[in-house]
Each structure stands twice: as C-alpha cells, then as structure tokens.
Scaffold this active site. Sequence first.
Site, PDB file in Angstrom:
ATOM      1  N   HIS B 127       0.411 -11.131  -8.351  1.00 22.52           N
ATOM      2  CA  HIS B 127       2.213 -11.020  -7.985  1.00 22.52           C
ATOM      3  C   HIS B 127       2.596 -12.089  -7.294  1.00 22.52           C
ATOM      4  O   HIS B 127       1.844 -13.092  -5.856  1.00 22.52           O
ATOM      5  CB  HIS B 127       1.834  -9.947  -6.771  1.00 22.52           C
ATOM      6  CG  HIS B 127       3.591  -9.428  -6.435  1.00 22.52           C
ATOM      7  ND1 HIS B 127       4.468  -9.496  -5.878  1.00 22.52           N
ATOM      8  CD2 HIS B 127       3.532  -8.182  -7.085  1.00 22.52           C
ATOM      9  CE1 HIS B 127       5.141  -8.752  -5.799  1.00 22.52           C
ATOM     10  NE2 HIS B 127       5.198  -7.782  -6.688  1.00 22.52           N
ATOM     11  N   ASP B 209      -5.643  -8.124  -3.097  1.00 19.74           N
ATOM     12  CA  ASP B 209      -4.606  -7.745  -2.856  1.00 19.74           C
ATOM     13  C   ASP B 209      -4.612  -5.917  -2.766  1.00 19.74           C
ATOM     14  O   ASP B 209      -4.590  -6.121  -4.347  1.00 19.74           O
ATOM     15  CB  ASP B 209      -3.252  -8.339  -3.473  1.00 19.74           C
ATOM     16  CG  ASP B 209      -1.758  -7.328  -3.947  1.00 19.74           C
ATOM     17  OD1 ASP B 209      -2.056  -6.424  -3.035  1.00 19.74           O
ATOM     18  OD2 ASP B 209      -1.366  -8.682  -4.445  1.00 19.74           O
ATOM     19  N   GLN B 212      -1.274  -2.528  -5.517  1.00 19.35           N
ATOM     20  CA  GLN B 212      -1.605  -1.258  -6.970  1.00 19.35           C
ATOM     21  C   GLN B 212      -3.067  -0.692  -6.754  1.00 19.35           C
ATOM     22  O   GLN B 212      -2.791   0.261  -7.671  1.00 19.35           O
ATOM     23  CB  GLN B 212      -1.532  -2.471  -7.841  1.00 19.35           C
ATOM     24  CG  GLN B 212      -0.498  -2.709  -8.540  1.00 19.35           C
ATOM     25  CD  GLN B 212       1.012  -1.446  -8.201  1.00 19.35           C
ATOM     26  OE1 GLN B 212       1.277  -1.083  -8.585  1.00 19.35           O
ATOM     27  NE2 GLN B 212       2.109  -1.977  -7.688  1.00 19.35           N
ATOM     28  N   LYS B 235       3.378   2.518  -1.751  1.00 18.36           N
ATOM     29  CA  LYS B 235       3.028   2.696  -3.159  1.00 18.36           C
ATOM     30  C   LYS B 235       2.309   4.119  -2.969  1.00 18.36           C
ATOM     31  O   LYS B 235       1.566   4.430  -4.326  1.00 18.36           O
ATOM     32  CB  LYS B 235       2.639   1.119  -3.498  1.00 18.36           C
ATOM     33  CG  LYS B 235       3.784  -0.253  -3.782  1.00 18.36           C
ATOM     34  CD  LYS B 235       3.041  -1.292  -3.962  1.00 18.36           C
ATOM     35  CE  LYS B 235       3.763  -2.448  -4.363  1.00 18.36           C
ATOM     36  NZ  LYS B 235       4.452  -2.494  -4.888  1.00 18.36           N
ATOM     37  N   CYS B 376       7.630  -9.822 -10.965  1.00 16.37           N
ATOM     38  CA  CYS B 376       6.980 -10.907 -10.035  1.00 16.37           C
ATOM     39  C   CYS B 376       5.213 -11.213 -10.012  1.00 16.37           C
ATOM     40  O   CYS B 376       5.196 -11.149  -9.280  1.00 16.37           O
ATOM     41  CB  CYS B 376       6.670  -9.967  -8.520  1.00 16.37           C
ATOM     42  SG  CYS B 376       8.303  -9.401  -7.495  1.00 16.37           S
TER      43      CYS B 376
END
Lengths: 131, 419
Positions: B127, B209, B212, B235, B376
């Site tokens: 991202h 990261d 998600q 999220k 992104c």
Amino acid sequence: MSDLYHEVILEEFKHPQNYGSIADADLILRERNSSCGDEVTIYLKVCDENGQQKITDIKWEGQGCAISQAAMSVLSATIKQQGMTTQHVTTLTQSPIEELLGLDEISIGRIKCLLLGVQAFKKALQNKESK
Amino acid sequence: MVKYTMFDPQAYIQDFPILQRKIHGDKRLIYLDNAATSQKPQQVLDTITEYYTQHNANVHRGIHQLGDESTKIFHAARKTIATFFGTDPQEFVVVRNTTEAINQVAYTWGEEYLTAGDVILISEMEHHSNIVPWQELAHRKHAQLAYLDVDQMGRLSLDQLRIQIKTYGNKLKLVALTHVSNAIGTLNPIKEVVEIIHADSPETQVLVDGAQAAPHLAIDFHRLNVDFYVVSAHKMLGPMGMGGLFIRRDLLKKMKPFLFGGGMINEVTKEKTTFAEDLEERFTAGTPDVAGLAGWAAACEYLGKMGMHTLQEYDQTLVEHALRRLREIPQIKIVGPLSATQRVGSVAFLYKGVHAHDVGQILDSEGIAVRSGHHCTMPLHTKFEWQATVRASFQLYNTSEDIDALIEGLKKVQKVFGQ
Ligand SMILES: Cc1ncc(COP(=O)(O)O)c(C=O)c1O
C-alpha cells in the site's frame, strides 16, 4: 436501471465525436487522471482572434471510464460548433457539461471524470502562464 | 478438513445499525468495501457514547472520581487491545492509523538507525503507506529502497528474498511487508519470511503492515516474532482515528519518543527533560483518545467472542464463493491468487472493456458498495498494466447472498454496456 448510464452517455462513449488525431495540429494537450487511469490527448488547430486562440478544428483520443470519454466527446462537439477560444474552454464548469450529457448532478466522485477535458485546457493555460 | 464451527452471520447482522439503512431509495445496502473501512457494531458505538455520557475526564490528572474512571477505562482498553494482538501494553504505541504508525517508525527508528548506503526492502504489492514513508526516508538518508517482485499469481518469492538478503548483506536494515494485500488479497507467508530473515540476517528489522490482516486473522505479535506490527482500528470494526504500533519491547526501550510534551515526562526543568521510565507513558504524549480506545477495545472483544479462527474460516467461505461465482462471467479477470487458501478478505477483478469506475457506479445504483481504482497500490497496478480494478471485500456480516447480488449487479454491467 442505472440513471447515469442512459443513452446519451453510452452513445457518446461507444461512438465518440471528433475522435482521432490531427497530424499538423497547432496544439496538443494531454491530461491524465492518474488515480483512475483516465486519459485524453487533444489535437487543436487554432487561429488568432483578437489576441485569443480560436479553435478551428479539434480531434481527440483517449481511454478511460464512460463518463470521462463521453464528456470529452460532447465537449469537443461544442467547442467546434461554437468556435470557442481556448480561454473560453478553461472557464467551463461542471454544470454546462452535465447539461450536454443530459445529467442532473453527477456524484462527487465522478466530477474529475467529467472535467478531464476541461482540465487539459486549464493545465495548458497554466503552463503557458508560468513560462 | 472438517469444520467444527459453523459461523452464522445472521446472528450478528442486527448488531450493525448501518446495515438497516436503504440506499438510493429502497435498495438494501450491500456493503462490500470493508477493506477500505468496516462498519461498526452497536457494542462499539455504545461504548463510545457511554464514555462521553458517563465517564469523560482527562486521564492521570484530576484526583476525582471521573478522572479515576477515565484512567481505568484507558488502561483497560489498552490492555484489551494489546492482549487481542498477543502482546501487552508496554509494547503498544497508540497512533491514528496504519499510515501514522509506519511514518512514526520511519521518523524515529529510521532517523536514528539508518545511514547512507543502507537498504530498506519492501514488495511491489505494498500500500502507498508502506512505500512513500520509506521513499522519503531513503531520500533523506541516501539509503536505497529495494523491492521484492510480485509474480503473475500475486505471490512473493521466498527464493528472491534469500537472494536479496545475500546481495545486500549487513546493509539490509529493514524488511517491511504487508501481511495481507489490500489490492489482490494475497496472504503473505510472514512466518517463513521472518524465519529466513532471522536465520540469514539476524540484525535486520522486520515491519509487518497488518491493516488487512487484523480484521480477519488471529494475530499473535510475539509468535510472529516481528519487530514492528501496525494496524488500523477502523478496518476491524473499531472507530476511525485509532491505530496501533506494536514494537518489540527491547527495541522500544532504545527508541527515542516521537512526540514530546505532557504525560510522557519524568521531570522537566527550564533546560532539559527526563522521560518517563514506563514505556506506556513515555510513548503517550498529550491527552489520549480514551473514547476511541474504549471503542476499539469493544471491537476487539466483539471479534474475540466469535474467535478469529472461526472468522477466518468464514472469510474463506466468502472468498471461495466469490472466486467461484466471478468465474462464471467471461468478461471478468480475477487479479491475485486464484485459490481461496492463499487469500484473505477480498477479491479484485477487471471487467473487460468497461472501466472499474463505471462498474462501481452501476453496482452502486443497485445498492452494492465496492471499491474501484488502484487501491493505493499504483506500482502494482502499473506493473501489471491494470488501469483500475474493482474490489469486493468482506466482513463477518457479509453473506453468500451478498456475493450473489454482486454477480447479478455485474450482469447489469453487461446489459448497460452490451459487453
Ligand atoms: C495494506 C494496507 N496498509 C495500510 C493502509 C493504510 O491504512 P490507514 O488509511 O488506516 O492508515 C491500508 C488501508 O487501506 C491497507 O490496506
């Protein structure tokens, strides 16, 4: 079904007016919306009219969503019909283009698509002024 | 594999008030844009409201009942969230979102430990928020930003990782990778990645990261054995404006605070300041968002009640169903892994001859919310020459009927565009 995709837009998208290029164009404008990949290249023949650039012929090529391409199509037709100056094109806002496409009000996320062609003129003018 | 737990989303849909509202007049909302942000259950909303209606006061300051209550709520929330991620509050720095967490690592750890000629390794599927902060840091430090390739099937290559580690040797200071791709859904083998790095280049730090991954997977920070793990609350059913930066304790101890001011100090004189010994305090400058933290903790409890393993299994069934049904439409090309087991949370695709924004708009007219664009991940889209893709992404309140509705919506695209 889907209000936005009524006949005018689909017709303009599938059979765009003034599509193509001009080999000996006086001006070539490009604009790309990198966030969605929409792009247009505009070819112009212009002549001087009281110090302004009057557009005598226009052709364009591009790719992208139906809105951006249909808007560019009707924009090119109007420019040609009215013999607009490049300066005039830069003053066009959202609503006259919506009108040309028979739209009430486009959603906020699609305004950039609608104004892709106008943006090409604006940018060219800015570049000229900053030179 | 026999599945012992059958998750029934119907039992939970009513917890999400927004799912009751209508779209474009009388259309049922079919929300498939969860990778952008999830909806929030009543439990989270109530927690936030209750904080402001019953307990609001600044933390660690007033000697009065509300101040005490607020302080307790603050610490309890931090504990709940940290525990949810397999760690404790001493390794948990609160930020606004994943993006801020990554920037904070770049501005603190990066500024302190990176020097000219060093290498930061990321992947082509990152991202922008796991690309741009490193680009900027690399510019500032005259360091190099290197990329792991993504193959046609949307996967990283561990062999290439081994080669890169060998090539860069002790110059390789950081590997920063996404756990799950927001654009193509790939589940990256973080455990193997970490094992390879620890074996071949033990000094290299690893940042993952988890933006998600956190909404769908059980995350155990200690077991993952990474140095930094970053997430966004919004999220994973929590409020916007809350994020987590989890940092290995011994590393955090050595790091300089990013923000200075009230709350994080030990003693301040006109000339200089000593910082709080306690890591939680040292890395919390200024008044924290207690209500937001409490809301996020409520989201963790909500997810925890169902169990992340159950939810991951359920997500797999949705992904599998989506993959299968999307293949029925010849104009559609799925991007990323074709097997559900290599994916988490979403399926993105191209529709031949129709721009992703037009697809998204037609779906919207049917009450179906998806995301279209580059999500992104411009370098990834550029590499594969995708102008823009359409992404359907899931949460526990989605059902296979939602996916069937998506397929019906896509048939409308076919009707409108005649292709
Ligand atoms: C993989 C990934 N990383 C980072 C981010 C950035 O998250 P935030 O916008 O909450 O900072 C996102 C959000 O889309 C994401 O999907």
